[in-house]
Design a protein around this motif. Structure first.
Motif, PDB file in Angstrom:
ATOM      1  N   UNK A 179       0.824  -1.216   0.000  1.00 23.32           N
ATOM      2  CA  UNK A 179       0.000   0.000   0.000  1.00 23.32           C
ATOM      3  C   UNK A 179       0.858   1.265   0.000  1.00 23.32           C
ATOM      4  N   UNK A 180       2.111   1.111   0.361  1.00 20.82           N
ATOM      5  CA  UNK A 180       2.987   2.282   0.418  1.00 20.82           C
ATOM      6  C   UNK A 180       3.169   2.897  -0.959  1.00 20.82           C
ATOM      7  N   UNK A 181       3.118   4.219  -1.014  1.00 26.06           N
ATOM      8  CA  UNK A 181       3.119   4.931  -2.283  1.00 26.06           C
ATOM      9  C   UNK A 181       4.549   5.284  -2.698  1.00 26.06           C
ATOM     10  N   UNK A 182       4.804   5.138  -3.992  1.00 31.07           N
ATOM     11  CA  UNK A 182       6.073   5.586  -4.568  1.00 31.07           C
ATOM     12  C   UNK A 182       5.938   7.044  -5.005  1.00 31.07           C
ATOM     13  N   UNK A 183       4.851   7.337  -5.697  1.00 33.40           N
ATOM     14  CA  UNK A 183       4.549   8.721  -6.098  1.00 33.40           C
ATOM     15  C   UNK A 183       3.315   9.180  -5.325  1.00 33.40           C
ATOM     16  N   UNK A 184       3.422  10.323  -4.707  1.00 32.03           N
ATOM     17  CA  UNK A 184       2.347  10.784  -3.817  1.00 32.03           C
ATOM     18  C   UNK A 184       1.034  10.996  -4.552  1.00 32.03           C
ATOM     19  N   UNK A 185       1.093  11.389  -5.840  1.00 30.86           N
ATOM     20  CA  UNK A 185      -0.138  11.693  -6.572  1.00 30.86           C
ATOM     21  C   UNK A 185      -0.596  10.542  -7.461  1.00 30.86           C
ATOM     22  N   UNK A 186       0.023   9.372  -7.318  1.00 36.98           N
ATOM     23  CA  UNK A 186      -0.350   8.226  -8.157  1.00 36.98           C
ATOM     24  C   UNK A 186      -1.694   7.665  -7.717  1.00 36.98           C
ATOM     25  N   UNK A 187      -2.589   7.496  -8.679  1.00 37.06           N
ATOM     26  CA  UNK A 187      -3.904   6.925  -8.384  1.00 37.06           C
ATOM     27  C   UNK A 187      -3.795   5.412  -8.271  1.00 37.06           C
TER      28      UNK A 187
ATOM     29  N   UNK B 245     -13.483   8.712 -12.345  1.00 38.29           N
ATOM     30  CA  UNK B 245     -14.729   8.021 -12.697  1.00 38.29           C
ATOM     31  C   UNK B 245     -14.441   6.745 -13.473  1.00 38.29           C
ATOM     32  N   UNK B 246     -13.447   6.803 -14.372  1.00 40.48           N
ATOM     33  CA  UNK B 246     -13.074   5.589 -15.097  1.00 40.48           C
ATOM     34  C   UNK B 246     -12.611   4.508 -14.121  1.00 40.48           C
ATOM     35  N   UNK B 247     -11.805   4.895 -13.158  1.00 39.08           N
ATOM     36  CA  UNK B 247     -11.319   3.926 -12.175  1.00 39.08           C
ATOM     37  C   UNK B 247     -12.461   3.346 -11.352  1.00 39.08           C
ATOM     38  N   UNK B 248     -13.456   4.160 -11.100  1.00 41.57           N
ATOM     39  CA  UNK B 248     -14.587   3.680 -10.309  1.00 41.57           C
ATOM     40  C   UNK B 248     -15.340   2.542 -11.000  1.00 41.57           C
ATOM     41  N   UNK B 249     -15.292   2.521 -12.319  1.00 36.73           N
ATOM     42  CA  UNK B 249     -16.030   1.462 -13.024  1.00 36.73           C
ATOM     43  C   UNK B 249     -15.451   0.087 -12.734  1.00 36.73           C
TER      44      UNK B 249
END
Length: 633
Positions: free
Chosen positions: A234-242, A388-392
């Motif tokens: 779960x740890x993020x490499x890029x802070x803004x990565x979705x 929204x695309x990711x939500x699908x």
């Protein structure tokens, strides 16, 4: 005849005399008998008086003898358990390691039966025997518990690596059949003994407790690496990565847990009775569930800290864990509630994220201090559509969340849901209602985006043409991202709204083209000779028309050409300077051409001879204008 008659009488007389003589003798004999009877009666009375006490004593002796026999029988019965205790004590104290297990268990069975009989007799004299048998049975049971523990420990000594079995899609290992048979035999007899020696109504037998302890540690240790991997991934490499679907290890963790839990259920069923399965199974899995709950809480903290990018991880977890709880409940009848309860924090975070995403979309636009001066779409638009695309990918869990919130419940202050209700297969099915709720949410998101973009454009962008380009560009990005993703079948109802926004932006852009269009309008006097009707302009003789104009009218026509050229060139230049989406540039160019080309063609047909082909005023012929307009696309 006289003589015979006298002879007969004489004979009869003699017989009578004999009879009388006999009678005398009988009387004499009767007197003697009577005297004897009198003497006998007297003697009988004397004997009765003498024997009576002796007879009474004899009866008492008979009763006493009967009582003694009964006492002897009772003593034998009392001695029998003591004798049996001595016999079973030798076997039980020798222990199951020195006595064949079957013989040892048979001894325990006999001891259990004897104890049961003694308890039913309720004799005070048996209390010592009851105590001794109970102690002996406790000793034997304790030794059998140790055997149970040793056999179980042998099958639980090494933890497994669930990832290997999940990756290879192999069944998880089970306890061997010979060990299961031994464990079942021991559990059966310990349960019976436990019922005899237990002084309270305890639900948990020693074997149940031992099994849950050892196998519970085995499950928890086997799953520990997967729990750690779920947190680490779960740890993020890029802070803004979705967050991308399947990036986190929670899916593998759930698969490993399911495989181990189902294998453990298969182990439990042969060992314990049907009414023990649920209790033992739940207790055995409890440590693993506690660790799972801890892991999900850590992931929930991560999601809360990165809500705008990792709320999708929350949706994924809800889908995975809810499906896990339903599958395990279907196959075992247990664990649905404990597993679903682990979701409560993430479910609450996920429900709150829907409103937060709307607020974030609004805030991102409202806090912009500048917009692209070339009218390009802002990154916030593609970011919002990417969300929204990711939500699908998570329609199933989102449907569950949105159903609990109610239509529109994602708006601020309108959440009215309950977080305690368990999911069912029906409520977790994404049907028309689930898709409709998502479509409503996505519509709210896009409305929020476009409304705030329009408001910001009016403040930060000068000129309606630039504002229109900006609006249409953002609409194009939205439309393209809908069509190129799973949003397409879900957002069909939004196409009319999107078209309205496109028309609105187009109208704002075309408003600037009113100026050159206005220069192509002229006044025609239909009641004057030499001035043909405007309907015949296409076939008009420009030289004749120009010749018929007054000097003032000619000057006006020249001015119109000059103004048109200036305005047209300026708008063409600006059009080409704008950054437009490919489809936007084509669409706006077509709209401009539809307006300008017919007007200019008519105007040029009538007045192009105004400068006699020198190009001083008439910069474009119809072909050149058409090429210029075509270059706008």
């Amino acid at each position: 005849m006289v003589a015979p008659r006298k002879g007969a009488f004489a004979e009869e007389s003699a017989e009578v005399e004999v009879l009388f003589a006999n009678m005398e003798k009988m009387k004499s004999l009767t007197k003697k008998i009577q005297g004897s009877l009198n003497r006998l009666e007297t003697s009988g009375k004397n004997v009765q008086d003498s024997i009576g006490p002796i007879y009474g004593n004899t009866q008492k002796l008979q009763v006493t003898n009967s009582n003694i026999d009964r006492i002897i029988d009772a003593i034998d019965r009392i001695r029998a358990p003591l004798d049996q205790t001595n016999r079973e004590e030798r076997i039980i104290k020798a222990g199951p390691r020195k006595v064949p297990l079957q013989d040892y268990i048979a001894s325990l069975d006999r001891t259990t039966l004897a104890l049961s009989d003694l308890k039913r007799s309720n004799l005070r004299s048996n209390q010592q025997a009851v105590s001794e048998l109970s102690a002996l049975l406790k000793l034997g049971t304790k030794q059998m518990e140790e055997v149970f523990r040793e056999v179980l420990r042998e099958g639980s000594r090494q933890r497994v690596e669930p990832l290997e079995y999940v990756a290879k899609d192999q069944p998880f290992p089970l306890i061997s059949q010979d060990k299961l048979s031994t464990l079942r035999l021991i559990n059966t007899h310990i349960s019976k003994s436990f019922a005899q020696i237990s002084q309270t109504e305890l639900r948990e037998t020693p074997t149940q407790r031992t099994y849950a302890e050892l196998r519970g540690d085995y499950l928890a240790n086997s799953l520990r690496n997967l729990a750690a991997a779920s947190v680490n991934t779960a740890r993020k490499i890029a802070a803004d990565a979705i967050y991308k679907p399947g990036t986190n290890g929670i899916g593998t963790y759930a698969q490993g847990m399911e495989g181990l839990f189902l294998a453990e259920y298969e182990n439990i069923c042969p060992i314990f009775t049907r009414d023990e399965w649920g209790l033992v199974y739940t207790a055995t899995c409890q440590n693993s569930l506690n660790e799972f709950n801890k892991t999900l809480r850590e992931l929930n903290g991560h999601i809360q800290r990165n809500l705008m990018t990792d709320c999708f991880l929350g949706y994924e977890i809800i889908g995975i864990v809810t499906n896990l709880s339903i599958r395990l409940e279907t196959k075992t009848g247990e664990l649905k509630r404990p597993i679903y309860d682990t979701l409560k924090p993430i479910r609450e975070t996920s429900k709150g994220s829907l409103g937060r995403l709307l607020d974030d979309t609004r805030t991102r636009i409202q806090t912009l201090v500048a917009l692209p001066m070339d009218g390009a779409a802002v990154p916030a638009t593609s970011d919002t559509m990417s969300r929204l695309q990711n939500m699908t990918y998570y329609l199933t869990p989102l449907s569950s969340i949105m159903t609990s919130l109610g239509d529109g419940g994602w708006s601020a202050g309108s959440a009215t849901s309950s977080s305690t209700s368990l999911p069912t297969l029906k409520s977790f099915d994404v049907g028309a209602d689930g898709k409709q709720l998502f479509a409503h949410y996505a519509s709210d998101m896009m409305d929020t985006l476009l409304q705030n973009l329009e408001s910001k454009a009016r403040v930060l962008l000068k000129g309606k043409n630039l504002q229109g380009v900006f609006i249409v560009n953002n609409v194009a990005v939205i439309d393209r991202m809908i069509r190129s993703s799973e949003l397409q079948p879900l957002m069909g109802s939004y196409s009319n709204k999107l078209e309205s926004w496109r028309k609105k932006g187009t109208a704002m852009y075309l408003e600037a083209w009113r100026e050159p269009s206005g220069h192509l309008l002229d006044v025609q006097y239909t009641n004057r000779s030499g001035r043909p009707h405007s309907g015949g302009a296409g076939s008009a003789d420009s030289a004749a028309i120009v010749k018929g104009l007054s000097s003032k009218d000619k000057d006006a026509i020249k001015e119109k050409f000059k103004n048109f050229n200036m305005s047209f060139d300026d708008l063409v230049s600006r059009h080409k300077s704008y950054k437009m989406e490919r489809e936007v540039r084509t669409q706006l160019a077509r709209e401009v051409q539809t307006i300008i080309e017919p007007l200019y063609g008519r105007f040029w047909d009538r007045y192009h001879e105004i400068d006699k082909g020198k190009g001083k005023y008439v910069k474009y012929d119809k072909g050149q204008l058409g090429s210029t307009l075509a270059s706008l696309a």
